[in-house]
Design a protein around this motif. Structure first.
Motif, PDB file in Angstrom:
ATOM      1  N   ALA A   1       0.845  -1.201   0.000  1.00 50.46           N
ATOM      2  CA  ALA A   1       0.000   0.000   0.000  1.00 50.46           C
ATOM      3  C   ALA A   1       0.883   1.255   0.000  1.00 50.46           C
ATOM      4  O   ALA A   1       0.626   2.209  -0.747  1.00 50.46           O
ATOM      5  CB  ALA A   1      -0.917  -0.011   1.220  1.00 50.46           C
ATOM      6  N   VAL A   2       1.918   1.236   0.831  1.00 51.99           N
ATOM      7  CA  VAL A   2       2.819   2.403   0.881  1.00 51.99           C
ATOM      8  C   VAL A   2       3.512   2.590  -0.472  1.00 51.99           C
ATOM      9  O   VAL A   2       3.572   3.707  -1.007  1.00 51.99           O
ATOM     10  CB  VAL A   2       3.858   2.261   2.024  1.00 51.99           C
ATOM     11  N   LEU A   3       3.972   1.491  -1.059  1.00 52.44           N
ATOM     12  CA  LEU A   3       4.628   1.586  -2.379  1.00 52.44           C
ATOM     13  C   LEU A   3       3.666   2.132  -3.429  1.00 52.44           C
ATOM     14  O   LEU A   3       4.036   2.989  -4.237  1.00 52.44           O
ATOM     15  CB  LEU A   3       5.098   0.209  -2.847  1.00 52.44           C
ATOM     16  N   ALA A   4       2.430   1.620  -3.402  1.00 57.70           N
ATOM     17  CA  ALA A   4       1.450   2.032  -4.422  1.00 57.70           C
ATOM     18  C   ALA A   4       1.170   3.523  -4.341  1.00 57.70           C
ATOM     19  O   ALA A   4       0.865   4.165  -5.349  1.00 57.70           O
ATOM     20  CB  ALA A   4       0.157   1.243  -4.244  1.00 57.70           C
ATOM     21  N   LEU A   5       1.302   4.089  -3.117  1.00 51.31           N
ATOM     22  CA  LEU A   5       1.058   5.540  -2.955  1.00 51.31           C
ATOM     23  C   LEU A   5       2.359   6.339  -3.074  1.00 51.31           C
ATOM     24  O   LEU A   5       2.405   7.506  -2.694  1.00 51.31           O
ATOM     25  CB  LEU A   5       0.394   5.805  -1.600  1.00 51.31           C
ATOM     26  N   ASP A   6       3.403   5.688  -3.590  1.00 51.15           N
ATOM     27  CA  ASP A   6       4.714   6.342  -3.761  1.00 51.15           C
ATOM     28  C   ASP A   6       5.203   6.951  -2.443  1.00 51.15           C
ATOM     29  O   ASP A   6       5.676   8.095  -2.403  1.00 51.15           O
ATOM     30  CB  ASP A   6       4.645   7.432  -4.853  1.00 51.15           C
ATOM     31  N   GLY A   7       5.069   6.174  -1.365  1.00 47.84           N
ATOM     32  CA  GLY A   7       5.402   6.684  -0.035  1.00 47.84           C
ATOM     33  C   GLY A   7       6.887   6.712   0.287  1.00 47.84           C
ATOM     34  O   GLY A   7       7.289   7.286   1.310  1.00 47.84           O
ATOM     35  N   SER A   8       7.700   6.126  -0.578  1.00 46.18           N
ATOM     36  CA  SER A   8       9.137   6.103  -0.319  1.00 46.18           C
ATOM     37  C   SER A   8       9.660   7.544  -0.188  1.00 46.18           C
ATOM     38  O   SER A   8       9.373   8.387  -1.041  1.00 46.18           O
ATOM     39  CB  SER A   8       9.805   5.376  -1.493  1.00 46.18           C
ATOM     40  N   GLY A   9      10.403   7.816   0.917  1.00 46.79           N
ATOM     41  CA  GLY A   9      10.964   9.154   1.144  1.00 46.79           C
ATOM     42  C   GLY A   9       9.966  10.134   1.748  1.00 46.79           C
ATOM     43  O   GLY A   9      10.326  11.268   2.060  1.00 46.79           O
ATOM     44  N   LYS A  10       8.714   9.691   1.959  1.00 48.91           N
ATOM     45  CA  LYS A  10       7.719  10.621   2.518  1.00 48.91           C
ATOM     46  C   LYS A  10       7.407  10.295   3.981  1.00 48.91           C
ATOM     47  O   LYS A  10       7.591   9.162   4.416  1.00 48.91           O
ATOM     48  CB  LYS A  10       6.410  10.528   1.715  1.00 48.91           C
ATOM     49  N   LYS A  11       6.911  11.311   4.696  1.00 53.06           N
ATOM     50  CA  LYS A  11       6.478  11.089   6.078  1.00 53.06           C
ATOM     51  C   LYS A  11       5.156  10.314   6.061  1.00 53.06           C
ATOM     52  O   LYS A  11       4.250  10.652   5.287  1.00 53.06           O
ATOM     53  CB  LYS A  11       6.254  12.422   6.776  1.00 53.06           C
ATOM     54  N   ILE A  12       5.089   9.299   6.917  1.00 49.63           N
ATOM     55  CA  ILE A  12       3.877   8.475   6.972  1.00 49.63           C
ATOM     56  C   ILE A  12       3.452   8.341   8.435  1.00 49.63           C
ATOM     57  O   ILE A  12       4.208   7.821   9.260  1.00 49.63           O
ATOM     58  CB  ILE A  12       4.129   7.095   6.331  1.00 49.63           C
ATOM     59  N   ALA A  13       2.270   8.841   8.731  1.00 49.84           N
ATOM     60  CA  ALA A  13       1.774   8.791  10.114  1.00 49.84           C
ATOM     61  C   ALA A  13       1.102   7.456  10.394  1.00 49.84           C
ATOM     62  O   ALA A  13       0.430   6.903   9.524  1.00 49.84           O
ATOM     63  CB  ALA A  13       0.764   9.916  10.333  1.00 49.84           C
ATOM     64  N   SER A  14       1.316   6.966  11.606  1.00 49.31           N
ATOM     65  CA  SER A  14       0.568   5.791  12.083  1.00 49.31           C
ATOM     66  C   SER A  14       0.631   5.811  13.604  1.00 49.31           C
ATOM     67  O   SER A  14       1.445   6.534  14.178  1.00 49.31           O
ATOM     68  CB  SER A  14       1.151   4.486  11.507  1.00 49.31           C
ATOM     69  N   PRO A  15      -0.237   5.036  14.274  1.00 52.92           N
ATOM     70  CA  PRO A  15      -0.176   5.059  15.734  1.00 52.92           C
ATOM     71  C   PRO A  15       1.004   4.249  16.270  1.00 52.92           C
ATOM     72  O   PRO A  15       1.438   3.293  15.617  1.00 52.92           O
ATOM     73  CB  PRO A  15      -1.501   4.410  16.139  1.00 52.92           C
ATOM     74  N   GLY A  16       1.493   4.632  17.456  1.00 49.68           N
ATOM     75  CA  GLY A  16       2.512   3.803  18.117  1.00 49.68           C
ATOM     76  C   GLY A  16       1.840   2.590  18.740  1.00 49.68           C
ATOM     77  O   GLY A  16       2.426   1.511  18.817  1.00 49.68           O
TER      78      GLY A  16
END
Ligand SMILES: Cc1ncc(COP(=O)(O)O)c(C=O)c1O
Length: 338
Positions: A63-78
């Motif tokens: 999912a992260v790859l499909a949204l071109d998330g490489s190099g970007k900030k990605i929020a998620s819960p701890g």
């Protein structure tokens, strides 16, 4: 011993596995395609809008790859399974870990919003769905691993953002034979991008790809489980209500959300200040209970995650799964209430 969790597998899953083995085709094939399409139907999407994968962590990574998330900030819960931040690391995204909302197992959406982050992974923790309609200008991966069957404004979870992902591991709402995952999207192009990535061989270019496919044996079991899901949801709700009627203080949706949000009962999480006494007492009666998400990230960073820390310290997860008998439920109640 009453287990904390258990998959509910029966004759139908056995027969499905035998059918696939006898067919001589166990790799990814027609069963996977049917599972994907039946999954689409379940969440309310047209055929072709889902892709089955090897597990939930792979689904997150893809999912992260499909949204071109490489190099970007990605929020998620701890406060969640570590698979989320590992998937972000693997896809070369930058983890921004956020606390839960007060007295909730879910991420604090206001903080996600104000941090101005391009992508967020939002789990519907323990089956308590979050309404994401106010989360504008952020690409969202909805992690529905705990919430398959839950609804927001009458619609299935998984459709609010760019992509919905589910783990189909042994202890989840349904399992495709012990492990598995699924991605769904209203945007068919994202699904096609992921299919191209996992169908890695014999391509005409040198793009990076990797085998995260589900196989037909897993899919055949998953299909039977999906058929049983409505009954599973009913049984989980019955058990949850038995606990509540007995007076147990369980994590639940807030009454103001009841009009719009329909949870599923993935976990029965007791709110208590006497965590260790309760776990010990249950153990003395051969009942397994758990502290959830009790890992170093939260315990070593209580100031960064005060609400998550409080949730870890002040809760105990009780057994809840479709095959838990009424007798076992009564036993758990009698230990806790007397
Ligand atoms: C919310 C959530 N997302 C993702 C995962 C990872 O799924 P899997 O174990 O199938 O890789 C889990 C695992 O427990 C989970 O709880």
């Amino acid at each position: 011993m009453i287990s904390h969790n258990k998959p509910t597998l029966g004759l139908e899953e056995e027969e499905a596995a035998i059918r696939v083995i006898r067919s001589g085709w166990v790799a990814k094939g027609e069963e996977v395609k049917s599972f994907e399409n039946e999954f689409c139907n379940f969440v309310g999407l047209p055929k072709g809008h889902a892709v089955a994968v090897s597990n939930g962590t792979a689904a997150l990574y893809l999912a992260v790859l499909a949204l071109d998330g490489s190099g970007k900030k990605i929020a998620s819960p701890g406060y969640v399974c570590s698979a989320l931040r590992h998937a972000v690391d693997m896809s070369k995204g930058e983890n921004v870990l956020i606390d839960t909302e007060y007295d909730s197992p879910n991420i604090d959406l206001k903080t996600v919003y104000y941090k101005n982050i391009p992508i967020a992974i939002i789990p519907h923790t323990y089956g308590i769905p979050i309404n994401l309609s106010n989360l504008k200008k952020i690409m969202v991966i909805e992690d529905c691993s705990h919430a398959l069957g839950a609804k927001i404004n009458g619609k299935s979870v998984g459709l609010q953002g760019e992509l919905g992902i589910m783990s189909l591991a042994a202890t989840k709402m349904i399992t495709s034979g012990g492990s598995g995952g699924m991605l769904v999207s209203k945007n068919k192009q994202l699904i096609e991008k992921i299919i191209d990535y996992i169908e890695y061989d014999m391509k005409k270019d040198d793009n990076k790809r990797f085998n995260f496919q589900m196989n037909d044996l897993q899919a055949a079991i998953g299909r039977e489980q999906l058929r049983k899901l409505p009954d599973f949801l009913t049984r989980r709700e019955e058990i949850f209500q038995k606990y509540k009627i007995a007076g147990l203080d369980l994590l639940d949706i807030s009454p103001v959300d009841a009009q719009t949000i329909q949870p599923v009962r993935f976990r029965a999480v007791l709110k208590t200040k006497k965590q260790f006494e309760i776990i010990k007492l249950l153990k003395e009666h051969d009942i397994t209970s758990r502290v959830l998400n009790d890992e170093w990230l939260i315990s070593q960073n209580p100031k960064q995650f005060p609400n998550s820390f409080s949730m870890v310290q002040n809760s105990v997860s009780l057994p809840i799964y479709p095959s838990l008998s009424d007798e076992d439920v009564e036993k758990i109640i009698s230990v806790l209430v007397n």
